[in-house]
Scaffold this motif. Structure first.
Motif, PDB file in Angstrom:
ATOM      1  N   LEU A   1      24.397 -11.202 -14.477  1.00 40.06           N
ATOM      2  CA  LEU A   1      24.340 -11.789 -15.822  1.00 40.06           C
ATOM      3  C   LEU A   1      23.596 -10.875 -16.789  1.00 40.06           C
TER       4      LEU A   1
ATOM      5  N   GLN B   1      25.174  -8.440 -19.885  1.00 42.54           N
ATOM      6  CA  GLN B   1      24.689  -8.565 -21.259  1.00 42.54           C
ATOM      7  C   GLN B   1      24.328  -7.199 -21.840  1.00 42.54           C
TER       8      GLN B   1
ATOM      9  N   LYS C   1      25.427 -17.051 -23.249  1.00 38.59           N
ATOM     10  CA  LYS C   1      25.125 -17.579 -21.914  1.00 38.59           C
ATOM     11  C   LYS C   1      26.042 -18.757 -21.576  1.00 38.59           C
TER      12      LYS C   1
ATOM     13  N   GLU D   1      28.816 -19.023 -18.589  1.00 38.15           N
ATOM     14  CA  GLU D   1      28.754 -20.122 -17.609  1.00 38.15           C
ATOM     15  C   GLU D   1      29.957 -21.056 -17.716  1.00 38.15           C
TER      16      GLU D   1
END
Length: 325
Positions: free
Chosen positions: A200, A204, A305, A309
């Motif tokens: 993750l 980013q 985020k 998800e």
């Protein structure tokens, strides 16, 4: 006073030109107006900054590598490991020596980047040791989710300056010319394994470099795997402009966790009740209708985020809910 305290510590963490003497003058003026008791914590923070400066100048003596030494009782940041290089320590090397098949190579796992990582990790360890040798009973732990790095990247059309997170700095080093001699393309899995970083966080940082045109994303033929490689020419920004990664300003405090959940639920409610919304519409709704305290930077990060998800998706400029049949 809590707002001034946050402003003080955030400015120190993100501003290399932080003027300590000016902040001391500001603090003295505030003490005259509000009294010393309300500003005790701010005075302690100033002392931490002064002590850090002294240690950097007299102990470590490296102008290109400086640390702010903080006490978690007064600097209320959430510690989050965005990377972990402890596996490179001599005691751990044998236990963690493993092969990785996620990369196209001509020289099995031996690249100049390994030496770069060793040097970077040694700097961290040396700083910790020098500090412990001086302070005896104390030891340091690094907040890898805080801090920044000033880096200059060279392209065919000039040199460009960036201010980025430590993770983004470590990631862009993969694409150095020396590494390209033995390797063609890097993917998220390989970078995550090498830095012991969650995919993750890696994604980013890669998205930042993609958005600035420093890297490009390539799909491996016949698969769903994506790899990254550097561009030769940069078409974003001016050669004399410093390009800053917004993530360096994204601080998390203990109360922010519950606040983030509240904001997530509010975003879902806004879209569910009013249909797809663009960034500005969501931001205005959260601020004026829901009376929530959030900056544009934090909202961008939260939306990214939630998209990752798969709680929401972005269709052109609008965010909408994902419908599961």
């Amino acid at each position: 006073m809590e707002q001034y305290k946050r402003m003080l510590i955030e400015r120190k963490i993100t501003d290399n030109n932080f003027e300590l003497e000016q902040e001391i003058k500001n603090l003295e003026l505030l003490k005259l107006k509000f009294g010393e008791n309300l500003l005790t914590n701010c005075e302690i923070i100033i002392q931490h900054i002064k002590e850090s400066k002294k240690i950097n100048n007299k102990l470590f003596k490296d102008p290109n590598f400086t640390c702010v030494i903080i006490n978690s009782n007064y600097w209320p940041f959430i510690k989050s490991n965005h990377f972990d290089l402890s596996y490179l320590d001599e005691d751990n090397k044998n236990d963690n020596d493993k092969k990785n098949n996620n990369i196209i190579s001509t020289n099995e796992n031996k690249i100049p980047y390994d030496k770069f990582l060793d040097n970077f990790n040694n700097k961290l360890k040396n700083y910790q040791k020098l500090y412990s040798d001086t302070k005896f009973s104390r030891k340091l732990e690094f907040y890898t989710n805080l801090g920044y790095c000033h880096i200059t990247l060279s392209f065919k059309n000039g040199n460009f300056d960036f201010v980025v997170t430590l993770l983004s700095y470590l990631i862009i080093q993969f694409f150095d010319e020396e590494n390209k001699k033995n390797f063609k393309l890097f993917n998220i899995d390989y970078i995550s394994d090498k830095l012991h970083s969650e995919s993750l966080h890696v994604k980013q940082s890669l998205d930042f470099w993609l958005s600035k045109g420093v890297l490009r994303k390539i799909k491996k033929e016949g698969t769903n795997d994506y790899y990254y490689e550097p561009n030769d020419v940069l078409n974003v920004g001016d050669e004399h402009e410093i390009i800053v990664e917004e993530k360096i300003y994204n601080f998390e405090y203990p109360k922010d966790i519950s606040n983030s959940l509240l904001i997530e639920n509010s975003i879902m409610s806004i879209i569910r009740n009013g249909g797809p919304k663009n960034f500005e519409q969501l931001y205005r709704n959260l601020i004026y209708s829901y009376k929530l305290d959030i900056s544009e930077i934090k909202l961008k990060d939260l939306l990214w985020k939630m998209t990752l998800e798969q709680k929401i998706c972005k269709d052109s400029e609008n965010y909408k809910l994902i419908v599961v049949n």
